[in-house]
Write a protein that holds these residues in place. Structure first.
Motif, short mmCIF file in Angstrom:
data_model
loop_
_atom_site.label_atom_id
_atom_site.label_comp_id
_atom_site.label_asym_id
_atom_site.label_seq_id
_atom_site.Cartn_x
_atom_site.Cartn_y
_atom_site.Cartn_z
N UNK A 141 0.78 -1.38 -0.06
CA UNK A 141 -0.06 0.09 -0.03
C UNK A 141 0.86 1.28 -0.08
N UNK A 142 0.47 2.25 -0.84
CA UNK A 142 1.13 3.61 -0.86
C UNK A 142 1.14 4.26 0.63
N UNK A 143 2.38 4.78 0.73
CA UNK A 143 2.53 5.68 2.07
C UNK A 143 1.82 6.99 1.97
N UNK A 144 2.30 7.72 2.76
CA UNK A 144 1.83 9.42 2.78
C UNK A 144 3.14 10.25 2.79
N UNK A 145 2.73 11.55 2.16
CA UNK A 145 3.61 12.56 2.04
C UNK A 145 3.31 13.80 2.69
N UNK A 146 3.79 14.13 3.75
CA UNK A 146 3.54 15.34 4.51
C UNK A 146 4.71 16.20 4.44
N UNK A 172 10.67 6.70 -3.58
CA UNK A 172 10.82 5.08 -3.07
C UNK A 172 9.91 4.77 -1.89
N UNK A 173 10.37 5.80 -0.85
CA UNK A 173 9.72 5.66 0.44
C UNK A 173 8.19 5.41 0.27
N UNK A 174 7.43 6.34 -0.38
CA UNK A 174 6.02 6.24 -0.22
C UNK A 174 5.85 5.00 -1.06
N UNK A 175 6.47 4.85 -1.99
CA UNK A 175 6.07 3.58 -2.92
C UNK A 175 6.14 2.29 -2.00
N UNK A 176 6.87 2.37 -1.06
CA UNK A 176 7.31 1.06 -0.22
C UNK A 176 6.31 1.33 1.06
N UNK A 177 5.27 2.20 1.14
CA UNK A 177 4.25 2.14 2.01
C UNK A 177 4.75 3.10 3.22
#
Ligand code: Z5A
Length: 207
Positions: free
Chosen positions: A1-6, A84-89
């Protein structure tokens, strides 16, 4: 699942770095895997670019070179770390992002804000957009008082730019807070705890 970007944005000394740590701790308490990034910086190359922009003494970058250096650092950390971090959830908490270029190089230095937005688009991997942007607002007096209290060392190249510059930068942030989707303007003049609570109330619904 995609992570979040704040993203946390705001003038110098508004408390972004303090609040990024607070927010990361609260998210970790909720079991989130959090990556903290600061701009400019966040990769070996981007940290080298940061030193070139902020600390060059003999041959400080002119305004155009400064703008392109910020964008080069952003391109590197966005493709190499954030996406990549968001892609990794994971959750990415970013201390400054594209809005700083619009505020400092656009409103502050006097380049067209819409050109700054175009350059930001060019620098980023396609589709990379924050899920939430908290603009922390403080008046100029707070900026200068906090920086003076913190530093025994010399101001960096941007801090040296003067009161009018920083006034325009603040206006640039306030305008963007009103026009950016998924954004809010937060009063940064209260205690660390009060600001942290306000940011948390804004971010919590994303969990
Ligand atoms: N820049 C740009 O021009 N274009 C761009 O595209 C980008 C950046 C990405 C980055 O330097 C510089 O680059 C920056 C903009 C420009 N301008 N300058 N110079 P930086 O990362 O070193 O600077 P900064 O981002 O402004 O960080 P800062 O000065 O450290 O401010 P801050 O992160 O917002 O605040 P802080 O470090 O959390 O707090 C500052 C002090 O205030 C510290 O002593 C805290 O303990 C204190 N503090 C924090 N919150 C409070 C409250 N609530 N009450 C009382 N005291 C507080």
């Amino acid at each position: 699942m995609r992570g979040k970007f704040v993203v946390l944005e705001g003038p110098d000394g508004s408390g972004k770095t303090t609040q990024a740590k607070e927010l990361a701790a609260r998210l970790r308490n909720c079991g989130k895997d959090v990556v903290c990034v600061r701009e400019p910086g966040g990769t070996i190359l981007a940290e080298k670019i940061r030193a070139l922009i902020l600390d060059s003494r003999d041959d400080a970058p002119n305004a155009r070179a400064e703008t392109l250096l910020f964008l080069a650092a952003r391109a590197q950390v966005a493709a190499g770390v954030i996406a990549p971090a968001i892609e990794a959830g994971k959750w990415v908490v970013c201390d400054r992002f594209t809005y700083s270029t619009v505020a400092y190089q656009g409103y502050g230095r006097g380049f067209s804000p819409s050109v700054m937005r175009d350059l930001n688009r060019f620098a980023l991997p396609e589709g990379l957009e924050p899920d939430a942007v908290a603009f922390i607002d403080v008046p100029l007096e707070t900026t200068f008082a906090r920086l003076a209290a913190r530093r025994g060392t010399a101001a960096d190249n941007i801090e040296k730019a003067g009161g009018d510059f920083h006034r325009r930068v603040r206006e640039g942030f306030i305008l963007q807070a009103k026009t950016t989707p998924n954004a809010t303007l937060i009063d940064g003049t209260g205690t660390v705890e009060a600001t942290s609570e306000a940011i948390w109330n804004f971010i919590k619904p994303l969990i």
